[in-house]
Scaffold this motif. Structure first.
Motif, PDB file in Angstrom:
ATOM      1  N   SER A 104      -6.748  -9.861  -1.033  1.00 26.53           N
ATOM      2  CA  SER A 104      -6.789 -10.830  -2.137  1.00 26.53           C
ATOM      3  C   SER A 104      -7.704 -12.002  -1.799  1.00 26.53           C
ATOM      4  CB  SER A 104      -5.390 -11.357  -2.429  1.00 26.53           C
ATOM      5  OG  SER A 104      -4.554 -10.323  -2.844  1.00 26.53           O
ATOM      6  N   PRO A 108      -4.632 -15.349  -8.646  1.00 28.51           N
ATOM      7  CA  PRO A 108      -4.009 -14.273  -9.437  1.00 28.51           C
ATOM      8  C   PRO A 108      -3.840 -12.969  -8.636  1.00 28.51           C
ATOM      9  CG  PRO A 108      -5.667 -15.385 -10.751  1.00 28.51           C
ATOM     10  CD  PRO A 108      -5.807 -15.916  -9.358  1.00 28.51           C
ATOM     11  N   GLU A 109      -4.810 -12.640  -7.794  1.00 27.41           N
ATOM     12  CA  GLU A 109      -4.681 -11.440  -6.961  1.00 27.41           C
ATOM     13  C   GLU A 109      -3.514 -11.579  -5.987  1.00 27.41           C
ATOM     14  OE1 GLU A 109      -8.466 -10.999  -5.069  1.00 27.41           O
ATOM     15  OE2 GLU A 109      -9.436 -10.249  -6.882  1.00 27.41           O
ATOM     16  N   VAL A 112      -0.233 -11.137  -7.990  1.00 26.92           N
ATOM     17  CA  VAL A 112       0.028  -9.731  -8.339  1.00 26.92           C
ATOM     18  C   VAL A 112       0.495  -8.957  -7.109  1.00 26.92           C
ATOM     19  CG1 VAL A 112      -1.083  -7.577  -9.062  1.00 26.92           C
ATOM     20  CG2 VAL A 112      -1.505  -9.680 -10.335  1.00 26.92           C
ATOM     21  N   LEU A 116       4.154  -7.268  -6.694  1.00 28.38           N
ATOM     22  CA  LEU A 116       4.287  -5.833  -6.408  1.00 28.38           C
ATOM     23  C   LEU A 116       5.066  -5.601  -5.120  1.00 28.38           C
ATOM     24  CD1 LEU A 116       0.779  -4.443  -7.430  1.00 28.38           C
ATOM     25  CD2 LEU A 116       2.970  -4.095  -8.589  1.00 28.38           C
TER      26      LEU A 116
END
Length: 139
Positions: A104, A108-109, A112, A116
């Motif tokens: 990342s 935002p990465e 996420v 997850l």
């Protein structure tokens, strides 16, 4: 059945159970390690990505929020499709999310990937932890 509960002359086979318990312990340790592994990296993310304190807090909280949201549905999936499948899928998703976290480069990465990780966590942790009990009662 515990060794003391066995009728006289009946042997209790513990070798398969020991392997299962060792596997469960390894999965739980990995899961808990992944939850906390991001903590020493938070200052790095703050400095290199220019994140605010609130964003850093969200990176840490995202894992736990996803665990809370997904734990009960994952338990139902384990009852429906079998614990072995759910633990396997959850472990693969956890590995993929961890690789995503390592790669990342934006907030935002990171979010996420942490979501997850948290969503995959109940499978190897919660479902696998119940496996020895399920095995004892024949499920």
């Amino acid at each position: 059945m515990l060794p003391g509960d066995a009728p006289p002359g009946v042997a209790v086979r513990w070798a398969p159970m020991r392997r299962l318990i060792l596997l469960v312990c390894a999965l739980v340790v990995c899961d808990l390690s992944l939850w906390s592994a991001v903590v020493p990296l938070l200052p790095h993310y703050r400095d290199h990505l220019g994140l605010s304190t609130l964003q850093v807090a969200w990176i840490l909280a995202a894992f736990s929020l996803a665990v809370v949201a997904v734990s009960v549905p994952v338990g139902h999936l384990a009852d429906r499709f079998g614990a072995r499948i759910i633990v396997g899928v959850g472990t693969v998703l956890m590995i993929g999310a961890t690789i995503g976290l390592a790669l990342s480069t934006t907030f935002p990465e990171l979010m996420v990937a942490r979501l997850l990780q948290g969503a995959a966590s109940p499978a190897p942790h919660t479902v696998a932890s119940a496996a020895p009990c399920r095995r004892q009662i024949g499920r």
